[in-house]
Design a protein around this motif. Sequence first.
Motif, PDB file in Angstrom:
ATOM      1  N   GLU A  95      96.672 104.414  26.312  1.00  0.00           N
ATOM      2  CA  GLU A  95      97.904 104.389  25.514  1.00  0.00           C
ATOM      3  C   GLU A  95      98.424 102.960  25.360  1.00  0.00           C
ATOM      4  O   GLU A  95      98.868 102.554  24.281  1.00  0.00           O
ATOM      5  CB  GLU A  95      98.964 105.280  26.151  1.00  0.00           C
ATOM      6  N   LEU A  96      98.353 102.176  26.441  1.00  0.00           N
ATOM      7  CA  LEU A  96      98.790 100.777  26.377  1.00  0.00           C
ATOM      8  C   LEU A  96      97.945 100.000  25.374  1.00  0.00           C
ATOM      9  O   LEU A  96      98.481  99.233  24.561  1.00  0.00           O
ATOM     10  CB  LEU A  96      98.700 100.138  27.765  1.00  0.00           C
ATOM     11  N   LEU A  97      96.638 100.184  25.423  1.00  0.00           N
ATOM     12  CA  LEU A  97      95.753  99.474  24.505  1.00  0.00           C
ATOM     13  C   LEU A  97      96.070  99.832  23.053  1.00  0.00           C
ATOM     14  O   LEU A  97      96.150  98.954  22.178  1.00  0.00           O
ATOM     15  CB  LEU A  97      94.293  99.798  24.827  1.00  0.00           C
ATOM     16  N   LEU A  98      96.243 101.121  22.790  1.00  0.00           N
ATOM     17  CA  LEU A  98      96.516 101.555  21.426  1.00  0.00           C
ATOM     18  C   LEU A  98      97.858 101.029  20.922  1.00  0.00           C
ATOM     19  O   LEU A  98      97.964 100.537  19.791  1.00  0.00           O
ATOM     20  CB  LEU A  98      96.485 103.086  21.351  1.00  0.00           C
ATOM     21  N   LYS A  99      98.890 101.101  21.762  1.00  0.00           N
ATOM     22  CA  LYS A  99     100.224 100.642  21.352  1.00  0.00           C
ATOM     23  C   LYS A  99     100.243  99.155  21.053  1.00  0.00           C
ATOM     24  O   LYS A  99     100.837  98.711  20.065  1.00  0.00           O
ATOM     25  CB  LYS A  99     101.250 100.962  22.451  1.00  0.00           C
ATOM     26  N   THR A 100      99.616  98.367  21.914  1.00  0.00           N
ATOM     27  CA  THR A 100      99.650  96.917  21.725  1.00  0.00           C
ATOM     28  C   THR A 100      98.732  96.470  20.600  1.00  0.00           C
ATOM     29  O   THR A 100      99.025  95.498  19.900  1.00  0.00           O
ATOM     30  CB  THR A 100      99.287  96.191  23.035  1.00  0.00           C
ATOM     31  N   ARG A 101      97.625  97.177  20.393  1.00  0.00           N
ATOM     32  CA  ARG A 101      96.752  96.838  19.270  1.00  0.00           C
ATOM     33  C   ARG A 101      97.480  97.061  17.936  1.00  0.00           C
ATOM     34  O   ARG A 101      97.261  96.316  16.972  1.00  0.00           O
ATOM     35  CB  ARG A 101      95.464  97.665  19.318  1.00  0.00           C
ATOM     36  N   GLU A 102      98.334  98.064  17.879  1.00  0.00           N
ATOM     37  CA  GLU A 102      99.117  98.318  16.664  1.00  0.00           C
ATOM     38  C   GLU A 102     100.008  97.127  16.327  1.00  0.00           C
ATOM     39  O   GLU A 102     100.340  96.907  15.164  1.00  0.00           O
ATOM     40  CB  GLU A 102      99.979  99.568  16.852  1.00  0.00           C
ATOM     41  N   LYS A 103     100.378  96.358  17.338  1.00  0.00           N
ATOM     42  CA  LYS A 103     101.243  95.193  17.140  1.00  0.00           C
ATOM     43  C   LYS A 103     100.439  93.907  16.968  1.00  0.00           C
ATOM     44  O   LYS A 103     100.997  92.805  16.970  1.00  0.00           O
ATOM     45  CB  LYS A 103     102.208  95.066  18.318  1.00  0.00           C
ATOM     46  N   GLY A 104      99.128  94.047  16.840  1.00  0.00           N
ATOM     47  CA  GLY A 104      98.297  92.887  16.578  1.00  0.00           C
ATOM     48  C   GLY A 104      97.843  92.132  17.809  1.00  0.00           C
ATOM     49  O   GLY A 104      97.290  91.026  17.691  1.00  0.00           O
ATOM     50  N   ILE A 105      98.058  92.701  18.996  1.00  0.00           N
ATOM     51  CA  ILE A 105      97.631  92.061  20.230  1.00  0.00           C
ATOM     52  C   ILE A 105      96.109  92.192  20.380  1.00  0.00           C
ATOM     53  O   ILE A 105      95.539  93.266  20.133  1.00  0.00           O
ATOM     54  CB  ILE A 105      98.325  92.686  21.454  1.00  0.00           C
ATOM     55  N   LEU A 106      95.447  91.102  20.783  1.00  0.00           N
ATOM     56  CA  LEU A 106      94.007  91.125  21.010  1.00  0.00           C
ATOM     57  C   LEU A 106      93.712  91.425  22.477  1.00  0.00           C
ATOM     58  O   LEU A 106      94.470  91.021  23.365  1.00  0.00           O
ATOM     59  CB  LEU A 106      93.390  89.778  20.637  1.00  0.00           C
ATOM     60  N   HIS A 107      92.604  92.104  22.724  1.00  0.00           N
ATOM     61  CA  HIS A 107      92.225  92.483  24.088  1.00  0.00           C
ATOM     62  C   HIS A 107      90.776  92.096  24.361  1.00  0.00           C
ATOM     63  O   HIS A 107      89.873  92.507  23.622  1.00  0.00           O
ATOM     64  CB  HIS A 107      92.385  93.997  24.291  1.00  0.00           C
ATOM     65  N   TYR A 108      90.573  91.307  25.423  1.00  0.00           N
ATOM     66  CA  TYR A 108      89.230  90.914  25.843  1.00  0.00           C
ATOM     67  C   TYR A 108      89.026  91.271  27.308  1.00  0.00           C
ATOM     68  O   TYR A 108      89.927  91.082  28.128  1.00  0.00           O
ATOM     69  CB  TYR A 108      89.020  89.403  25.687  1.00  0.00           C
ATOM     70  N   ILE A 109      87.858  91.786  27.628  1.00  0.00           N
ATOM     71  CA  ILE A 109      87.493  92.022  29.025  1.00  0.00           C
ATOM     72  C   ILE A 109      86.794  90.780  29.549  1.00  0.00           C
ATOM     73  O   ILE A 109      85.821  90.305  28.944  1.00  0.00           O
ATOM     74  CB  ILE A 109      86.559  93.238  29.161  1.00  0.00           C
ATOM     75  N   VAL A 110      87.297  90.249  30.665  1.00  0.00           N
ATOM     76  CA  VAL A 110      86.675  89.104  31.340  1.00  0.00           C
ATOM     77  C   VAL A 110      86.421  89.552  32.771  1.00  0.00           C
ATOM     78  O   VAL A 110      87.347  89.643  33.585  1.00  0.00           O
ATOM     79  CB  VAL A 110      87.579  87.863  31.309  1.00  0.00           C
ATOM     80  N   THR A 111      85.182  89.859  33.091  1.00  0.00           N
ATOM     81  CA  THR A 111      84.877  90.557  34.337  1.00  0.00           C
ATOM     82  C   THR A 111      83.638  89.994  35.014  1.00  0.00           C
ATOM     83  O   THR A 111      82.762  89.417  34.364  1.00  0.00           O
ATOM     84  CB  THR A 111      84.651  92.059  34.050  1.00  0.00           C
ATOM     85  N   MET A 112      83.568  90.181  36.323  1.00  0.00           N
ATOM     86  CA  MET A 112      82.372  89.805  37.075  1.00  0.00           C
ATOM     87  C   MET A 112      81.311  90.906  37.022  1.00  0.00           C
ATOM     88  O   MET A 112      80.216  90.737  37.542  1.00  0.00           O
ATOM     89  CB  MET A 112      82.735  89.505  38.537  1.00  0.00           C
ATOM     90  N   LYS A 113      81.623  92.030  36.405  1.00  0.00           N
ATOM     91  CA  LYS A 113      80.649  93.117  36.273  1.00  0.00           C
ATOM     92  C   LYS A 113      79.498  92.664  35.377  1.00  0.00           C
ATOM     93  O   LYS A 113      79.737  92.060  34.326  1.00  0.00           O
ATOM     94  CB  LYS A 113      81.319  94.364  35.691  1.00  0.00           C
TER      95      LYS A 113
END
Length: 221
Positions: A95-113
């Motif tokens: 839900e957080l990802l969807l809400k913030t993406r609607e506002k134009g926020i970008l999301h990147y995963i930066v992980t040691m996996k």
Amino acid sequence: MMYKTILWDFDGTLAYTGKDVWNSLQYAAKKCGGELPETFSSEDSNLGKSVKEVFDQIVPPPESEKYEEFESLVRVHYRMFNGYQHTEFYPGIRELLLKTREKGILHYIVTMKPKEALERILLKKNWEKLFDGWISPNSFPGREKSKSEMISYVMKCSGMKKSQYVYVGDTWSDIKAAHENKIHCIGVTYGDGDTKKLCAYTPEHCAHNVSEILNILRKGV
């Protein structure tokens, strides 16, 4: 929202992965002639231990020469054969990802996996469309990169002001990597990390659940 790009740790921050990681560790332990005690494998905080420390917990203890085999078995099983049936987003993350993406926020995963495991999970769970990109230590030719280097790489590629980035993670090393790049960090206490150590590295914000992360993102600093 003052933050325009959110950089995410994966394990213990976006998703609970502990049970599936233990499945691969237990598989490798059995292949080496033993098993991991339930008292050890039931504590997700032990996932922060090195592979060698986990190997040393196998009962009965295998010969030390089997360590490399154990490490290889864990790596191959988790990256190629684990079904990730128990890996799930923490409540409220989608839900957080969807809400913030609607506002134009970008999301990147930066992980040691490792890249292979991360991409298999994203595809199996149909999560890849929720992110603008992801990066792992072995996403590059040559030597693997540290988390600090990976954050720096994403920042160079996206080209925003440092004040517009925030990193979200559950360990002290996440805070350290963010601060090495002079960006803010939200330390989450619901993951696998040591909360006392995390707080000692003074993240700009602490969140005890996903709702608190969203509130921080809304308010900025």
